[in-house]
Design a protein around this motif. Structure first.
Motif, PDB file in Angstrom:
ATOM      1  N   LYS A  92       1.078  -0.746  -0.139  1.00 32.53           N
ATOM      2  CA  LYS A  92      -0.097  -0.123   0.234  1.00 32.53           C
ATOM      3  C   LYS A  92       1.092   1.452  -0.387  1.00 32.53           C
ATOM      4  CE  LYS A  92      -3.346   1.818   2.789  1.00 32.53           C
ATOM      5  NZ  LYS A  92      -4.434   2.096   4.228  1.00 32.53           N
ATOM      6  N   LYS A  93       2.310   1.176   0.488  1.00 34.47           N
ATOM      7  CA  LYS A  93       2.791   2.434   1.602  1.00 34.47           C
ATOM      8  C   LYS A  93       4.323   2.065   0.801  1.00 34.47           C
ATOM      9  CE  LYS A  93       0.113   6.142   1.835  1.00 34.47           C
ATOM     10  NZ  LYS A  93       0.315   7.226   0.833  1.00 34.47           N
ATOM     11  N   VAL A  94       4.900   2.738  -0.292  1.00 36.43           N
ATOM     12  CA  VAL A  94       6.708   2.476  -0.015  1.00 36.43           C
ATOM     13  C   VAL A  94       7.564   3.397   0.309  1.00 36.43           C
ATOM     14  CG1 VAL A  94       8.626   1.990  -1.726  1.00 36.43           C
ATOM     15  CG2 VAL A  94       6.376   0.512  -1.911  1.00 36.43           C
ATOM     16  N   TYR A  95       8.296   3.378   1.950  1.00 40.23           N
ATOM     17  CA  TYR A  95       9.388   4.342   1.922  1.00 40.23           C
ATOM     18  C   TYR A  95      10.713   3.876   1.993  1.00 40.23           C
ATOM     19  CZ  TYR A  95       4.740   4.437   5.296  1.00 40.23           C
ATOM     20  OH  TYR A  95       3.457   4.652   5.197  1.00 40.23           O
ATOM     21  N   ALA A  96      10.817   4.981   1.112  1.00 40.76           N
ATOM     22  CA  ALA A  96      13.125   4.908   1.064  1.00 40.76           C
ATOM     23  C   ALA A  96      13.333   5.386   2.172  1.00 40.76           C
ATOM     24  CB  ALA A  96      12.787   5.519  -0.583  1.00 40.76           C
ATOM     25  N   ILE A  97      13.908   4.664   2.210  1.00 46.09           N
ATOM     26  CA  ILE A  97      15.878   5.725   3.192  1.00 46.09           C
ATOM     27  C   ILE A  97      16.245   5.213   3.204  1.00 46.09           C
ATOM     28  CG2 ILE A  97      15.570   3.825   5.029  1.00 46.09           C
ATOM     29  CD1 ILE A  97      16.463   5.232   7.248  1.00 46.09           C
ATOM     30  N   GLY A  98      17.798   6.243   2.522  1.00 47.53           N
ATOM     31  CA  GLY A  98      18.805   6.265   2.295  1.00 47.53           C
ATOM     32  C   GLY A  98      19.766   6.905   3.097  1.00 47.53           C
ATOM     33  N   HIS A  99      21.157   6.287   2.960  1.00 42.49           N
ATOM     34  CA  HIS A  99      22.292   7.460   2.845  1.00 42.49           C
ATOM     35  C   HIS A  99      23.051   7.892   2.339  1.00 42.49           C
ATOM     36  CE1 HIS A  99      26.908   7.454   5.082  1.00 42.49           C
ATOM     37  NE2 HIS A  99      26.301   8.196   5.357  1.00 42.49           N
ATOM     38  N   SER A 100      23.779   9.338   2.672  1.00 40.96           N
ATOM     39  CA  SER A 100      24.504   9.900   1.551  1.00 40.96           C
ATOM     40  C   SER A 100      24.353   9.383  -0.077  1.00 40.96           C
ATOM     41  CB  SER A 100      26.014   9.122   1.450  1.00 40.96           C
ATOM     42  OG  SER A 100      26.955  10.028   0.620  1.00 40.96           O
ATOM     43  N   LEU A 101      24.806   9.023  -1.425  1.00 42.38           N
ATOM     44  CA  LEU A 101      23.791   8.810  -2.390  1.00 42.38           C
ATOM     45  C   LEU A 101      22.951   7.730  -2.214  1.00 42.38           C
ATOM     46  CD1 LEU A 101      24.902   8.458  -5.682  1.00 42.38           C
ATOM     47  CD2 LEU A 101      25.951   6.077  -5.198  1.00 42.38           C
ATOM     48  N   GLY A 102      23.046   6.724  -1.170  1.00 41.19           N
ATOM     49  CA  GLY A 102      21.241   6.665  -1.175  1.00 41.19           C
ATOM     50  C   GLY A 102      20.300   7.200  -0.726  1.00 41.19           C
ATOM     51  N   GLY A 103      21.259   8.321  -0.022  1.00 39.73           N
ATOM     52  CA  GLY A 103      19.299   9.950   0.361  1.00 39.73           C
ATOM     53  C   GLY A 103      19.431  10.265  -0.360  1.00 39.73           C
ATOM     54  N   LEU A 104      20.477  10.670  -1.403  1.00 42.81           N
ATOM     55  CA  LEU A 104      20.467  11.210  -2.737  1.00 42.81           C
ATOM     56  C   LEU A 104      19.097  10.548  -3.787  1.00 42.81           C
ATOM     57  CD1 LEU A 104      20.612  13.499  -4.672  1.00 42.81           C
ATOM     58  CD2 LEU A 104      22.248  12.764  -5.622  1.00 42.81           C
ATOM     59  N   LEU A 105      19.536   9.189  -3.449  1.00 43.49           N
ATOM     60  CA  LEU A 105      18.821   8.273  -4.579  1.00 43.49           C
ATOM     61  C   LEU A 105      17.516   7.870  -4.299  1.00 43.49           C
ATOM     62  CD1 LEU A 105      21.373   5.783  -5.478  1.00 43.49           C
ATOM     63  CD2 LEU A 105      20.704   7.893  -7.159  1.00 43.49           C
ATOM     64  N   ALA A 106      17.028   8.132  -3.171  1.00 48.30           N
ATOM     65  CA  ALA A 106      15.838   8.187  -1.883  1.00 48.30           C
ATOM     66  C   ALA A 106      15.324   9.581  -2.485  1.00 48.30           C
ATOM     67  CB  ALA A 106      16.214   7.956  -0.357  1.00 48.30           C
ATOM     68  N   LEU A 107      15.080  11.030  -2.174  1.00 46.91           N
ATOM     69  CA  LEU A 107      15.061  11.916  -2.235  1.00 46.91           C
ATOM     70  C   LEU A 107      14.116  11.904  -4.051  1.00 46.91           C
ATOM     71  CD1 LEU A 107      17.204  14.284  -0.485  1.00 46.91           C
ATOM     72  CD2 LEU A 107      15.153  13.403  -0.277  1.00 46.91           C
ATOM     73  N   SER A 109      13.957   9.347  -5.877  1.00 47.16           N
ATOM     74  CA  SER A 109      12.568   8.316  -6.039  1.00 47.16           C
ATOM     75  C   SER A 109      11.365   8.457  -6.031  1.00 47.16           C
ATOM     76  CB  SER A 109      12.911   7.026  -5.126  1.00 47.16           C
ATOM     77  OG  SER A 109      12.375   7.153  -4.673  1.00 47.16           O
ATOM     78  N   SER A 110      10.603   7.786  -6.453  1.00 48.34           N
ATOM     79  CA  SER A 110       9.026   7.712  -6.459  1.00 48.34           C
ATOM     80  C   SER A 110       8.525   6.806  -5.415  1.00 48.34           C
ATOM     81  CB  SER A 110       8.432   7.562  -7.986  1.00 48.34           C
ATOM     82  OG  SER A 110       8.812   5.872  -8.339  1.00 48.34           O
ATOM     83  N   ALA A 111       9.282   6.934  -4.559  1.00 46.70           N
ATOM     84  CA  ALA A 111       8.628   5.955  -3.178  1.00 46.70           C
ATOM     85  C   ALA A 111       7.360   7.523  -2.200  1.00 46.70           C
ATOM     86  CB  ALA A 111      10.365   5.705  -2.314  1.00 46.70           C
ATOM     87  N   ASP A 112       6.678   7.107  -1.575  1.00 48.13           N
ATOM     88  CA  ASP A 112       5.728   7.591  -0.942  1.00 48.13           C
ATOM     89  C   ASP A 112       6.135   8.315  -0.150  1.00 48.13           C
ATOM     90  OD1 ASP A 112       3.034   6.633  -2.574  1.00 48.13           O
ATOM     91  OD2 ASP A 112       4.181   4.546  -2.010  1.00 48.13           O
ATOM     92  N   PHE A 113       7.864   8.587   0.370  1.00 54.54           N
ATOM     93  CA  PHE A 113       8.186   9.511   1.627  1.00 54.54           C
ATOM     94  C   PHE A 113       9.464   8.655   1.526  1.00 54.54           C
ATOM     95  CE2 PHE A 113       8.784  11.207   5.472  1.00 54.54           C
ATOM     96  CZ  PHE A 113       8.031  12.276   5.774  1.00 54.54           C
ATOM     97  N   ALA A 114       9.936  10.178   2.211  1.00 53.11           N
ATOM     98  CA  ALA A 114      12.300   9.372   1.589  1.00 53.11           C
ATOM     99  C   ALA A 114      12.323   9.740   2.785  1.00 53.11           C
ATOM    100  CB  ALA A 114      12.449  10.609   0.549  1.00 53.11           C
ATOM    101  N   PHE A 115      13.656   9.212   3.236  1.00 54.20           N
ATOM    102  CA  PHE A 115      14.116   9.433   4.722  1.00 54.20           C
ATOM    103  C   PHE A 115      15.618  10.016   4.031  1.00 54.20           C
ATOM    104  CE2 PHE A 115      10.293   7.558   6.679  1.00 54.20           C
ATOM    105  CZ  PHE A 115       9.880   8.276   7.423  1.00 54.20           C
TER     106      PHE A 115
END
Length: 236
Positions: A92-107, A109-115
């Motif tokens: 129903k919901k997909v959240y992304a959480i990433g660090h450094s480069l992963g954080g940029l990729l999370a932002l 992304s088309s995830a419903d919410f990004a950390f």
């Protein structure tokens, strides 16, 4: 009891994305995205904590990292977007959480919410940061030397206007923090300063040239555990 299994997701360009899945029977999922020169294994502890809170969690190896044999290139966002697309078919919901480069990729992304934890929200990287990043490139299988800097130029600035929380360490570099705060202006995002796990200058005399010569040896020492030859040799 939290279950963990190894699975393969698919990138948008059809490449396999090795992943760990933790948890079960949730209708919401977290996609955990590591940073440059890291791997999915380094996010398992956080994934376990999130799984205990009732979420299914997926830790992925970006191309060029961990068990992902595809070289890191400028299309690395395809790994994240492919995973998000696949997970949205089941959750129903997909959240992304990433660090450094992963954080940029999370932002991005088309995830419903990004950390995003310490995302590099700038196109250009200071020379001293380039030096440290290139040292760690021995842990990454790259399509070309310095491809990370091309990725940062291509992906910045992220278009996301809301539904995001950004964390940064209070001792991170001033230009890094300023770029992050500048990006957040006018957006419906939360910015959080983190005070724990911050390095302090050790009380020891270190000659700069000596340090410069020693650092590659230190990084080699920490990186050798990821060597393919070791995995191939350990057989029973």
């Amino acid at each position: 009891m939290i279950q963990i299994s190894k699975i393969f997701l698919k990138s948008l360009d059809g490449k396999e994305v090795p992943s760990f899945k933790l948890g079960s029977n949730s209708n919401e999922a977290f996609l955990l995205i590591h940073g440059y020169s890291s791997s999915k294994g380094e996010f398992v502890e956080l994934a376990y904590d999130l799984a205990e809170k009732g979420y299914d969690c997926f830790c992925i190896d970006l191309r060029g990292h961990g068990e992902n044999e595809n070289p890191l290139d400028e299309h690395v966002l395809n790994d994240v977007e492919g995973a998000v697309k696949e997970l949205k078919e089941s959750y129903k919901k997909v959240y992304a959480i990433g660090h450094s480069l992963g954080g940029l990729l999370a932002l991005k992304s088309s995830a419903d919410f990004a950390f995003a934890i310490s995302p590099p929200l700038m196109k250009r990287v200071a020379d001293v940061a380039k030096f440290m990043l290139l040292l760690n490139s021995c842990k990454v299988r790259e399509a070309e030397r310095g491809v990370l800097f091309k990725i940062l130029e291509k992906l910045n600035p992220p278009e996301r206007k809301k539904d995001a929380v950004i964390f940064y360490g209070k001792n991170e570099s001033e230009p890094f923090i300023n770029a992050l705060k500048e990006w957040a202006k006018g957006r419906e995002v939360e910015v959080v300063e983190v005070g724990s796990m911050q390095a302090e200058l050790p009380e020891i005399d270190v000659d700069c040239e000596m340090l410069k010569r020693y650092l590659p040896r230190f990084v080699s020492h920490t990186a050798v555990v990821k060597a393919k030859e070791i995995k191939e040799k350990i057989k029973f």
